[in-house]
Design a protein around this motif. Sequence first.
Motif, PDB file in Angstrom:
ATOM      1  N   LEU A  52       0.827  -1.207   0.000  1.00  0.00           N
ATOM      2  CA  LEU A  52       0.000   0.000   0.000  1.00  0.00           C
ATOM      3  C   LEU A  52       0.864   1.262   0.000  1.00  0.00           C
ATOM      4  CD1 LEU A  52      -2.816  -1.071   2.461  1.00  0.00           C
ATOM      5  CD2 LEU A  52      -2.996  -0.725   0.006  1.00  0.00           C
ATOM      6  N   ALA A  53       1.929   1.269   0.793  1.00  0.00           N
ATOM      7  CA  ALA A  53       2.820   2.437   0.820  1.00  0.00           C
ATOM      8  C   ALA A  53       3.496   2.624  -0.536  1.00  0.00           C
ATOM      9  CB  ALA A  53       3.869   2.266   1.911  1.00  0.00           C
ATOM     10  N   ALA A  54       3.934   1.536  -1.149  1.00  0.00           N
ATOM     11  CA  ALA A  54       4.552   1.638  -2.477  1.00  0.00           C
ATOM     12  C   ALA A  54       3.540   2.153  -3.497  1.00  0.00           C
ATOM     13  CB  ALA A  54       5.102   0.284  -2.908  1.00  0.00           C
ATOM     14  N   GLY A  55       2.293   1.716  -3.407  1.00  0.00           N
ATOM     15  CA  GLY A  55       1.263   2.194  -4.313  1.00  0.00           C
ATOM     16  C   GLY A  55       1.011   3.680  -4.160  1.00  0.00           C
ATOM     17  N   LEU A  56       1.012   4.159  -2.923  1.00  0.00           N
ATOM     18  CA  LEU A  56       0.834   5.596  -2.694  1.00  0.00           C
ATOM     19  C   LEU A  56       1.999   6.395  -3.243  1.00  0.00           C
ATOM     20  CD1 LEU A  56      -0.644   5.616   0.918  1.00  0.00           C
ATOM     21  CD2 LEU A  56      -1.819   6.208  -1.198  1.00  0.00           C
ATOM     22  N   LEU A  57       3.207   5.884  -3.051  1.00  0.00           N
ATOM     23  CA  LEU A  57       4.382   6.585  -3.574  1.00  0.00           C
ATOM     24  C   LEU A  57       4.394   6.608  -5.096  1.00  0.00           C
ATOM     25  CD1 LEU A  57       7.158   5.351  -1.133  1.00  0.00           C
ATOM     26  CD2 LEU A  57       6.169   7.641  -1.277  1.00  0.00           C
ATOM     27  N   VAL A  58       4.029   5.489  -5.711  1.00  0.00           N
ATOM     28  CA  VAL A  58       4.011   5.415  -7.173  1.00  0.00           C
ATOM     29  C   VAL A  58       2.934   6.324  -7.735  1.00  0.00           C
ATOM     30  CG1 VAL A  58       3.506   3.882  -9.114  1.00  0.00           C
ATOM     31  CG2 VAL A  58       5.036   3.130  -7.314  1.00  0.00           C
ATOM     32  N   ALA A  59       1.779   6.363  -7.099  1.00  0.00           N
ATOM     33  CA  ALA A  59       0.694   7.212  -7.592  1.00  0.00           C
ATOM     34  C   ALA A  59       1.052   8.688  -7.490  1.00  0.00           C
ATOM     35  CB  ALA A  59      -0.586   6.930  -6.807  1.00  0.00           C
ATOM     36  N   ALA A  60       1.885   9.046  -6.517  1.00  0.00           N
ATOM     37  CA  ALA A  60       2.259  10.443  -6.341  1.00  0.00           C
ATOM     38  C   ALA A  60       3.313  10.891  -7.355  1.00  0.00           C
ATOM     39  CB  ALA A  60       2.794  10.661  -4.924  1.00  0.00           C
ATOM     40  N   GLY A  61       4.079   9.959  -7.899  1.00  0.00           N
ATOM     41  CA  GLY A  61       5.141  10.314  -8.836  1.00  0.00           C
ATOM     42  C   GLY A  61       4.632  10.481 -10.250  1.00  0.00           C
ATOM     43  N   GLU A  62       5.432  11.140 -11.080  1.00  0.00           N
ATOM     44  CA  GLU A  62       5.030  11.370 -12.467  1.00  0.00           C
ATOM     45  C   GLU A  62       5.330  10.181 -13.374  1.00  0.00           C
ATOM     46  OE1 GLU A  62       8.618  13.703 -14.566  1.00  0.00           O
ATOM     47  OE2 GLU A  62       7.566  14.841 -13.022  1.00  0.00           O
ATOM     48  N   ALA A  63       6.164   9.266 -12.940  1.00  0.00           N
ATOM     49  CA  ALA A  63       6.539   8.106 -13.746  1.00  0.00           C
ATOM     50  C   ALA A  63       5.797   6.859 -13.268  1.00  0.00           C
ATOM     51  CB  ALA A  63       8.044   7.893 -13.668  1.00  0.00           C
ATOM     52  N   GLY A  64       4.519   7.017 -12.965  1.00  0.00           N
ATOM     53  CA  GLY A  64       3.739   5.964 -12.335  1.00  0.00           C
ATOM     54  C   GLY A  64       3.643   4.661 -13.098  1.00  0.00           C
ATOM     55  N   ARG A  65       3.367   4.722 -14.402  1.00  0.00           N
ATOM     56  CA  ARG A  65       3.159   3.483 -15.162  1.00  0.00           C
ATOM     57  C   ARG A  65       4.413   2.623 -15.208  1.00  0.00           C
ATOM     58  NH1 ARG A  65      -0.171   5.255 -20.526  1.00  0.00           N
ATOM     59  NH2 ARG A  65      -2.117   5.727 -19.475  1.00  0.00           N
ATOM     60  N   ALA A  66       5.536   3.234 -15.513  1.00  0.00           N
ATOM     61  CA  ALA A  66       6.774   2.466 -15.634  1.00  0.00           C
ATOM     62  C   ALA A  66       7.187   1.884 -14.291  1.00  0.00           C
ATOM     63  CB  ALA A  66       7.887   3.346 -16.196  1.00  0.00           C
ATOM     64  N   VAL A  67       7.075   2.671 -13.239  1.00  0.00           N
ATOM     65  CA  VAL A  67       7.453   2.183 -11.911  1.00  0.00           C
ATOM     66  C   VAL A  67       6.490   1.092 -11.460  1.00  0.00           C
ATOM     67  CG1 VAL A  67       7.755   2.847  -9.495  1.00  0.00           C
ATOM     68  CG2 VAL A  67       8.564   4.350 -11.316  1.00  0.00           C
ATOM     69  N   ARG A  68       5.213   1.267 -11.739  1.00  0.00           N
ATOM     70  CA  ARG A  68       4.229   0.243 -11.386  1.00  0.00           C
ATOM     71  C   ARG A  68       4.528  -1.069 -12.111  1.00  0.00           C
ATOM     72  NH1 ARG A  68      -0.689   2.271 -13.282  1.00  0.00           N
ATOM     73  NH2 ARG A  68      -0.285   4.001 -11.896  1.00  0.00           N
ATOM     74  N   ALA A  69       4.844  -0.988 -13.395  1.00  0.00           N
ATOM     75  CA  ALA A  69       5.178  -2.193 -14.158  1.00  0.00           C
ATOM     76  C   ALA A  69       6.444  -2.852 -13.613  1.00  0.00           C
ATOM     77  CB  ALA A  69       5.366  -1.843 -15.629  1.00  0.00           C
ATOM     78  N   ALA A  70       7.431  -2.043 -13.240  1.00  0.00           N
ATOM     79  CA  ALA A  70       8.667  -2.600 -12.680  1.00  0.00           C
ATOM     80  C   ALA A  70       8.405  -3.285 -11.346  1.00  0.00           C
ATOM     81  CB  ALA A  70       9.706  -1.498 -12.519  1.00  0.00           C
ATOM     82  N   LEU A  71       7.579  -2.670 -10.504  1.00  0.00           N
ATOM     83  CA  LEU A  71       7.279  -3.279  -9.211  1.00  0.00           C
ATOM     84  C   LEU A  71       6.492  -4.578  -9.361  1.00  0.00           C
ATOM     85  CD1 LEU A  71       6.400  -0.143  -7.061  1.00  0.00           C
ATOM     86  CD2 LEU A  71       8.412  -1.599  -6.878  1.00  0.00           C
ATOM     87  N   ILE A  72       5.568  -4.624 -10.304  1.00  0.00           N
ATOM     88  CA  ILE A  72       4.808  -5.859 -10.540  1.00  0.00           C
ATOM     89  C   ILE A  72       5.734  -6.954 -11.046  1.00  0.00           C
ATOM     90  CG2 ILE A  72       3.047  -6.908 -12.026  1.00  0.00           C
ATOM     91  CD1 ILE A  72       1.508  -4.238 -11.762  1.00  0.00           C
ATOM     92  N   THR A  73       6.621  -6.610 -11.974  1.00  0.00           N
ATOM     93  CA  THR A  73       7.569  -7.595 -12.500  1.00  0.00           C
ATOM     94  C   THR A  73       8.499  -8.092 -11.404  1.00  0.00           C
ATOM     95  OG1 THR A  73       7.492  -6.506 -14.648  1.00  0.00           O
ATOM     96  CG2 THR A  73       9.351  -7.969 -14.237  1.00  0.00           C
ATOM     97  N   ALA A  74       9.051  -7.169 -10.629  1.00  0.00           N
ATOM     98  CA  ALA A  74       9.960  -7.565  -9.550  1.00  0.00           C
ATOM     99  C   ALA A  74       9.240  -8.421  -8.514  1.00  0.00           C
ATOM    100  CB  ALA A  74      10.550  -6.322  -8.895  1.00  0.00           C
ATOM    101  N   GLY A  75       8.012  -8.064  -8.182  1.00  0.00           N
ATOM    102  CA  GLY A  75       7.253  -8.858  -7.224  1.00  0.00           C
ATOM    103  C   GLY A  75       6.984 -10.269  -7.719  1.00  0.00           C
TER     104      GLY A  75
END
Length: 135
Positions: A52-75
């Motif tokens: 949840l904290a990572a989701g909040l941080l990603v949503a606040a940043g401007e590079a949300g899609r790429a970071v979200r995809a990277a976090l899903i892949t890494a997870g």
Amino acid sequence: MRYARGALGVFGLLLIGVGGWHLAAQPDPYAVLVWLGGALVLHDVFVAPLVLAAGLLVAAGEAGRAVRAALITAGAVVLVVLPLLLRPGAPPNPSALPLPYGRNLLLVLAAVAVVTLASLLFVRRRQGRERRRVR
């Protein structure tokens, strides 16, 4: 839709019954229940708040899609490799873990980070070119 929900509910109850039957067949079902309880506590206390904290941080940043995809892949990669790394003792088959999975996991995670950063830089550079063209 109501029939599909009912069928899924019946199927879920059947799976719970199969799980209970397998649990009762264990030589020490208490140890399995302790392990399941520990996994539940670990998830609810550590994993869910971190996600949840990572989701909040990603949503606040401007590079949300790429970071979200990277976090899903890494997870996903960590979920596949983690059981192999956390298995206690030596594997029963020596060829089961012939590679250094810890090091390889770090290499794959580094590759995911590098590809994500490269894609972010590429997009930012392209946006800068487009802004200059518009002027």
